[in-house]
Design a protein around this motif. Structure first.
Motif, PDB file in Angstrom:
ATOM      1  N   GLY A 119     123.723  86.009 131.289  1.00 59.41           N
ATOM      2  CA  GLY A 119     123.484  87.454 131.154  1.00 59.41           C
ATOM      3  C   GLY A 119     123.850  87.949 129.765  1.00 59.41           C
ATOM      4  O   GLY A 119     123.151  88.787 129.189  1.00 59.41           O
ATOM      5  N   VAL A 120     124.936  87.422 129.207  1.00 53.90           N
ATOM      6  CA  VAL A 120     125.347  87.812 127.853  1.00 53.90           C
ATOM      7  C   VAL A 120     124.332  87.267 126.836  1.00 53.90           C
ATOM      8  O   VAL A 120     123.907  87.982 125.917  1.00 53.90           O
ATOM      9  CB  VAL A 120     126.767  87.292 127.541  1.00 53.90           C
ATOM     10  CG1 VAL A 120     127.138  87.536 126.084  1.00 53.90           C
ATOM     11  CG2 VAL A 120     127.785  87.956 128.469  1.00 53.90           C
TER      12      VAL A 120
ATOM     13  N   GLY B 174     131.522  98.151 132.232  1.00 60.38           N
ATOM     14  CA  GLY B 174     132.773  97.808 132.897  1.00 60.38           C
ATOM     15  C   GLY B 174     132.819  98.412 134.288  1.00 60.38           C
ATOM     16  O   GLY B 174     132.121  99.382 134.581  1.00 60.38           O
ATOM     17  N   VAL B 175     133.628  97.811 135.141  1.00 60.62           N
ATOM     18  CA  VAL B 175     133.807  98.318 136.512  1.00 60.62           C
ATOM     19  C   VAL B 175     135.291  98.300 136.844  1.00 60.62           C
ATOM     20  O   VAL B 175     136.087  97.663 136.147  1.00 60.62           O
ATOM     21  CB  VAL B 175     133.064  97.443 137.563  1.00 60.62           C
ATOM     22  CG1 VAL B 175     131.557  97.545 137.401  1.00 60.62           C
ATOM     23  CG2 VAL B 175     133.547  96.005 137.531  1.00 60.62           C
TER      24      VAL B 175
ATOM     25  N   GLU C  22     135.483  91.128 138.235  1.00 62.55           N
ATOM     26  CA  GLU C  22     135.855  92.280 137.394  1.00 62.55           C
ATOM     27  C   GLU C  22     136.343  91.784 136.024  1.00 62.55           C
ATOM     28  O   GLU C  22     135.957  92.322 134.973  1.00 62.55           O
ATOM     29  CB  GLU C  22     136.957  93.079 138.109  1.00 62.55           C
ATOM     30  CG  GLU C  22     137.423  94.309 137.371  1.00 62.55           C
ATOM     31  CD  GLU C  22     138.598  94.999 138.091  1.00 62.55           C
ATOM     32  OE1 GLU C  22     138.957  94.592 139.218  1.00 62.55           O
ATOM     33  OE2 GLU C  22     139.150  95.930 137.514  1.00 62.55           O
ATOM     34  N   ILE C  23     137.154  90.746 136.035  1.00 61.73           N
ATOM     35  CA  ILE C  23     137.655  90.181 134.773  1.00 61.73           C
ATOM     36  C   ILE C  23     136.484  89.574 133.978  1.00 61.73           C
ATOM     37  O   ILE C  23     136.412  89.714 132.754  1.00 61.73           O
ATOM     38  CB  ILE C  23     138.759  89.135 135.048  1.00 61.73           C
ATOM     39  CG1 ILE C  23     139.991  89.831 135.631  1.00 61.73           C
ATOM     40  CG2 ILE C  23     139.128  88.369 133.781  1.00 61.73           C
ATOM     41  CD1 ILE C  23     141.062  88.888 136.171  1.00 61.73           C
ATOM     42  N   ASN C  24     135.566  88.936 134.690  1.00 58.13           N
ATOM     43  CA  ASN C  24     134.394  88.363 134.001  1.00 58.13           C
ATOM     44  C   ASN C  24     133.618  89.424 133.233  1.00 58.13           C
ATOM     45  O   ASN C  24     133.186  89.203 132.105  1.00 58.13           O
ATOM     46  CB  ASN C  24     133.446  87.696 135.008  1.00 58.13           C
ATOM     47  CG  ASN C  24     133.880  86.282 135.333  1.00 58.13           C
ATOM     48  OD1 ASN C  24     134.544  85.634 134.524  1.00 58.13           O
ATOM     49  ND2 ASN C  24     133.542  85.810 136.514  1.00 58.13           N
ATOM     50  N   LEU C  25     133.432  90.577 133.871  1.00 56.96           N
ATOM     51  CA  LEU C  25     132.678  91.642 133.200  1.00 56.96           C
ATOM     52  C   LEU C  25     133.538  92.345 132.142  1.00 56.96           C
ATOM     53  O   LEU C  25     133.127  92.461 130.983  1.00 56.96           O
ATOM     54  CB  LEU C  25     132.191  92.685 134.230  1.00 56.96           C
ATOM     55  CG  LEU C  25     131.443  93.872 133.626  1.00 56.96           C
ATOM     56  CD1 LEU C  25     130.147  93.423 132.947  1.00 56.96           C
ATOM     57  CD2 LEU C  25     131.147  94.936 134.683  1.00 56.96           C
TER      58      LEU C  25
ATOM     59  N   VAL D  28     136.412  91.657 130.657  1.00 59.78           N
ATOM     60  CA  VAL D  28     137.122  90.912 129.612  1.00 59.78           C
ATOM     61  C   VAL D  28     136.239  89.816 129.012  1.00 59.78           C
ATOM     62  O   VAL D  28     135.929  89.834 127.818  1.00 59.78           O
ATOM     63  CB  VAL D  28     138.423  90.288 130.168  1.00 59.78           C
ATOM     64  CG1 VAL D  28     139.107  89.434 129.106  1.00 59.78           C
ATOM     65  CG2 VAL D  28     139.370  91.374 130.675  1.00 59.78           C
ATOM     66  N   ILE D  29     135.817  88.874 129.868  1.00 61.48           N
ATOM     67  CA  ILE D  29     135.122  87.680 129.335  1.00 61.48           C
ATOM     68  C   ILE D  29     133.814  88.066 128.634  1.00 61.48           C
ATOM     69  O   ILE D  29     133.518  87.574 127.549  1.00 61.48           O
ATOM     70  CB  ILE D  29     134.821  86.667 130.471  1.00 61.48           C
ATOM     71  CG1 ILE D  29     136.083  86.347 131.281  1.00 61.48           C
ATOM     72  CG2 ILE D  29     134.168  85.404 129.906  1.00 61.48           C
ATOM     73  CD1 ILE D  29     137.085  85.456 130.641  1.00 61.48           C
ATOM     74  N   SER D  30     133.046  88.972 129.254  1.00 60.95           N
ATOM     75  CA  SER D  30     131.749  89.303 128.644  1.00 60.95           C
ATOM     76  C   SER D  30     131.946  89.994 127.300  1.00 60.95           C
ATOM     77  O   SER D  30     131.131  89.835 126.382  1.00 60.95           O
ATOM     78  CB  SER D  30     130.905  90.181 129.575  1.00 60.95           C
ATOM     79  OG  SER D  30     131.216  91.546 129.453  1.00 60.95           O
ATOM     80  N   GLN D  31     133.035  90.766 127.163  1.00 58.31           N
ATOM     81  CA  GLN D  31     133.282  91.452 125.882  1.00 58.31           C
ATOM     82  C   GLN D  31     133.542  90.422 124.779  1.00 58.31           C
ATOM     83  O   GLN D  31     133.050  90.553 123.666  1.00 58.31           O
ATOM     84  CB  GLN D  31     134.499  92.388 126.002  1.00 58.31           C
ATOM     85  CG  GLN D  31     134.391  93.444 127.078  1.00 58.31           C
ATOM     86  CD  GLN D  31     133.488  94.584 126.674  1.00 58.31           C
ATOM     87  OE1 GLN D  31     132.352  94.364 126.309  1.00 58.31           O
ATOM     88  NE2 GLN D  31     133.984  95.790 126.743  1.00 58.31           N
ATOM     89  N   VAL D  32     134.334  89.401 125.126  1.00 58.21           N
ATOM     90  CA  VAL D  32     134.662  88.373 124.132  1.00 58.21           C
ATOM     91  C   VAL D  32     133.408  87.558 123.802  1.00 58.21           C
ATOM     92  O   VAL D  32     133.118  87.286 122.632  1.00 58.21           O
ATOM     93  CB  VAL D  32     135.793  87.457 124.652  1.00 58.21           C
ATOM     94  CG1 VAL D  32     136.090  86.340 123.656  1.00 58.21           C
ATOM     95  CG2 VAL D  32     137.053  88.277 124.920  1.00 58.21           C
ATOM     96  N   ARG D  33     132.670  87.186 124.840  1.00 59.51           N
ATOM     97  CA  ARG D  33     131.440  86.399 124.623  1.00 59.51           C
ATOM     98  C   ARG D  33     130.461  87.116 123.706  1.00 59.51           C
ATOM     99  O   ARG D  33     129.899  86.527 122.795  1.00 59.51           O
ATOM    100  CB  ARG D  33     130.715  86.173 125.954  1.00 59.51           C
ATOM    101  CG  ARG D  33     131.161  84.979 126.747  1.00 59.51           C
ATOM    102  CD  ARG D  33     130.100  84.699 127.809  1.00 59.51           C
ATOM    103  NE  ARG D  33     130.660  84.074 128.981  1.00 59.51           N
ATOM    104  CZ  ARG D  33     130.956  82.784 129.069  1.00 59.51           C
ATOM    105  NH1 ARG D  33     130.738  81.981 128.048  1.00 59.51           N
ATOM    106  NH2 ARG D  33     131.456  82.302 130.181  1.00 59.51           N
TER     107      ARG D  33
END
Ligand SMILES: NC(=O)c1ccc[n+]([C@@H]2O[C@H](COP(=O)([O-])OP(=O)(O)OC[C@H]3O[C@@H](n4cnc5c(N)ncnc54)[C@H](OP(=O)(O)O)[C@@H]3O)[C@@H](O)[C@H]2O)c1
Length: 263
Positions: A68-69, A91-92, A110-113, A115-120
């Motif tokens: 998705g990213v 974010g959610v 929630e962490i995937n969206l 936190v992780i997606s922001q870093v990716r």
């Protein structure tokens, strides 16, 4: 020949604060890519294009996944336009219950969206902007980054991560001409808390919250001014931000629970 407009990306631009940020970018002369998880992103793009006259490209993708990213970054590069502004905003939250009663997979998502997606997504964006020595990045964090958030137990920590990440990245990029700004909205009248399962709490009532247009206006102005962070909201939000710098964590936790604990 007409000059090409600069390009802005807004994740979570299909609704709420993200849509209002996208409108700001469009009104300030940018073509915009907006993203969302569901199909309404297409209709939101049409509405924004009709209202502002710029080109608005929708991307429907689930940012909880690496694919998705990648889809979002591919959409940016396929325009052939240099990315002037990136607003990483999707974010959610997950609330309405105590941590011992919530589902772990929901929290990991929630962490995937958040936190992780922001870093990716920040990785190719920051590299691309730094190589071109120009660009502006806005991360939507939250005033919740500055307080414990009981009954949204994982949410506040995800926003604290993004706030700190933005400040670190900002420092590293100081000499590159790329600015990084964190937007810290107070409670804002969007679908956010309803979606988080918090309809039965004080946060579930949208009547007292900030207008997303006000939050976005302040956020966009701060982004264009290259500020390190912006408090998104009215005077009461600003006062709350000051208080939260001073109060001990245990006091803030107890106060937050009054608004977030389900009846
Ligand atoms: N509202 C508040 O009180 C508040 C306060 C402080 C900070 N914030 C922050 O502000 C940001 C925006 O919140 P909001 O209030 O505008 O919320 P919102 O109205 O619920 O909008 C959320 C946006 O994120 C998108 N999204 C949700 N899940 C996604 C996923 N898995 N993949 C990709 N996109 C996804 C939604 O797309 P769909 O079209 O698919 O729904 C929508 O565009 C969040 O980061 C939030 O933490 C909100």
């Amino acid at each position: 020949m007409t000059a090409q407009r600069p390009l802005a990306l807004v994740t979570g631009g299909s609704a709420g604060i993200g849509y209002a940020l996208a409108r700001q970018a469009a009104q300030h002369g940018h073509d915009v890519i907006i993203t969302g998880a569901g199909p309404r992103v297409h209709e939101s793009a049409d509405r924004l294009a009709d209202a502002t006259g710029v080109t608005v490209t929708p991307v429907q993708s689930d940012l909880r996944t690496a694919d998705g990213v990648d889809q979002v970054w591919a959409a940016v590069t396929s325009t052939g336009q240099p990315l002037a502004i990136a607003m990483l905003n999707a974010g959610v939250s997950l609330g309405g219950a105590a941590f011992i009663d919530t589902d772990l997979d929901d929290e990991l998502n929630e962490i995937n969206l958040n936190v992780i997606s922001q870093v990716r997504l920040a990785k190719p964006i920051a590299r691309d902007m730094a190589a071109r020595r120009t660009g502006r990045i806005l991360f939507t964090s939250s005033l919740s980054a500055t307080t414990p958030t009981p009954y949204e137990t994982v949410y506040g920590p995800t926003r604290a991560f993004v706030y700190s990440f933005a400040q670190s990245l900002r420092q590293e990029l100081l000499d590159t001409g790329v600015t990084v700004t964190a937007l810290l909205p107070g409670a804002t009248a969007t679908e956010f808390h309803e979606r988080a399962g918090m309809g039965g709490t004080r946060f579930g009532d949208n009547s007292w919250k900030n207008d997303p247009e006000l939050v976005a206006r302040k956020g966009f102005a701060g982004l264009m001014a290259g500020r390190d962070h912006v408090i998104g909201g009215d005077r009461a939000t600003w006062r709350a931000a000051i208080r939260q710098r001073i109060l001990p964590e245990r006091i803030k936790a107890a106060q937050f629970a009054k608004s977030s604990k389900p009846a």
